[in-house]
Design a protein around this motif. Structure first.
Motif, PDB file in Angstrom:
ATOM      1  N   ASP A  70      28.825 -15.192   6.008  1.00  0.00           N
ATOM      2  CA  ASP A  70      27.966 -14.254   5.307  1.00  0.00           C
ATOM      3  C   ASP A  70      27.428 -13.219   6.291  1.00  0.00           C
ATOM      4  O   ASP A  70      27.104 -13.558   7.444  1.00  0.00           O
ATOM      5  N   ARG A  92      23.479  -8.907   0.859  1.00  0.00           N
ATOM      6  CA  ARG A  92      24.168  -9.985   1.560  1.00  0.00           C
ATOM      7  C   ARG A  92      25.553 -10.157   0.950  1.00  0.00           C
ATOM      8  O   ARG A  92      25.703 -10.196  -0.274  1.00  0.00           O
ATOM      9  N   VAL A  93      26.556 -10.266   1.820  1.00  0.00           N
ATOM     10  CA  VAL A  93      27.953 -10.308   1.371  1.00  0.00           C
ATOM     11  C   VAL A  93      28.691 -11.412   2.115  1.00  0.00           C
ATOM     12  O   VAL A  93      28.445 -11.651   3.298  1.00  0.00           O
ATOM     13  N   THR A  94      29.611 -12.073   1.418  1.00  0.00           N
ATOM     14  CA  THR A  94      30.490 -13.055   2.056  1.00  0.00           C
ATOM     15  C   THR A  94      31.800 -12.378   2.451  1.00  0.00           C
ATOM     16  O   THR A  94      32.464 -11.774   1.607  1.00  0.00           O
ATOM     17  N   ASN A  96      35.492 -12.883   3.325  1.00  0.00           N
ATOM     18  CA  ASN A  96      36.526 -13.907   3.139  1.00  0.00           C
ATOM     19  C   ASN A  96      37.841 -13.556   3.818  1.00  0.00           C
ATOM     20  O   ASN A  96      38.685 -14.438   4.023  1.00  0.00           O
ATOM     21  N   PHE A 122      26.380  -9.874  11.427  1.00  0.00           N
ATOM     22  CA  PHE A 122      26.444 -11.331  11.301  1.00  0.00           C
ATOM     23  C   PHE A 122      25.255 -11.921  12.054  1.00  0.00           C
ATOM     24  O   PHE A 122      25.068 -11.652  13.241  1.00  0.00           O
ATOM     25  N   TRP A 126      21.954 -17.910   9.829  1.00  0.00           N
ATOM     26  CA  TRP A 126      22.342 -18.291   8.474  1.00  0.00           C
ATOM     27  C   TRP A 126      23.759 -17.850   8.083  1.00  0.00           C
ATOM     28  O   TRP A 126      24.279 -18.274   7.057  1.00  0.00           O
ATOM     29  N   GLY A 127      24.378 -17.014   8.901  1.00  0.00           N
ATOM     30  CA  GLY A 127      25.662 -16.435   8.503  1.00  0.00           C
ATOM     31  C   GLY A 127      26.811 -17.412   8.398  1.00  0.00           C
ATOM     32  O   GLY A 127      27.766 -17.175   7.656  1.00  0.00           O
ATOM     33  N   SER A 130      28.017 -21.875   5.562  1.00  0.00           N
ATOM     34  CA  SER A 130      29.152 -22.406   4.800  1.00  0.00           C
ATOM     35  C   SER A 130      30.483 -22.068   5.468  1.00  0.00           C
ATOM     36  O   SER A 130      31.533 -22.161   4.842  1.00  0.00           O
TER      37      SER A 130
END
Length: 233
Positions: A70, A92-94, A96, A122, A126-127, A130
């Motif tokens: 993220d 906030r963006v993921t 991929n 980044f 927290w980035g 996951s």
């Protein structure tokens, strides 16, 4: 003959000792071969920003960070002081894929015209929550930046700063029951237009430079409520 053999043996021993001592450094300790420090992989983010409307920006993002992670994507007007009210938009963006397109829309923030920084960052705190194990090992912020011009609302940054300062003054100083002092409010918020409020025996004072309405009781001469934008109730 025996004396000659003993002399030769002594010479050999002395030569061996000299060779051994030559392997020590000046401090008298043996030289230790240094072990190379492992190289930490340097990850990167690059950003290419393009304005596609008065308020919208497309960010072409490329990264070598192990994915998914993220990031925070934002556009922020240039030359902001630490004490200024923030002018910009973010989300906030993921990420991929190593190359990804992100859209930032500043219409809800009514961004003024001007030069902006477009940035993708980044944050290791927290980035990678996951993300893969390799991303979790990153300890430093990684950021990419570009510049972009926006037409925005057409208002200048200076006008927007003044409006933000005026709105902040209302939020910090005006509440239910605050005495209505026309000269004071005009000095802080600019000129106004006056209309009847929906509340009985109340007037609505709209300040266009500040984009706020102050509703005042005619009987008490005090503020009943304030609103963002033009309002009558």
């Amino acid at each position: 003959m025996k004396k000659g053999i003993l002399l030769l043996a002594a010479v050999v021993i002395i030569a061996a000792l000299a060779f051994a001592f030559s392997k020590k450094d000046e401090s008298g300790t043996k030289t230790v071969e240094e072990v190379p420090t492992p190289q930490v992989e340097a990850y990167e983010i690059s950003v290419e920003a393009t304005a596609i409307s008065a308020y919208k920006v497309l960010l072409k993002v490329q990264t070598t960070i192990p994915l998914p992670v993220d990031v925070m994507a934002s556009v922020s007007i240039k030359d902001q002081k630490p004490t200024d009210t923030y002018i910009g938009a973010s989300r906030r963006v993921t990420l991929n894929t190593p190359e990804q397109i992100i859209e930032i829309d500043g219409s809800s923030e009514n961004l003024p015209r001007g030069a902006y920084f477009a940035e993708v960052t980044f944050y290791p705190r927290w980035g990678a929550e996951s993300g893969p194990a390799a991303a979790k090992k990153i300890k430093e912020e990684i950021s990419g930046q570009d510049s972009v011009a926006l037409a925005g609302s057409g208002a200048s940054k200076d006008d927007t700063d003044r409006k933000n300062d005026s709105q902040k003054w209302v939020m910090l100083n005006v509440e239910i029951g605050t005495p209505w002092n026309e000269n004071l409010f005009v000095s802080k918020l600019g000129r106004f237009t006056k209309s009847a409020a929906d509340l009985n025996l109340h007037d609505a004072y709209y300040f266009p430079d500040t984009d706020m309405t102050i509703i005042v009781s005619r009987i008490k001469g005090t503020v009943a409520i304030w609103r963002m934008g033009r309002a009558t109730k």
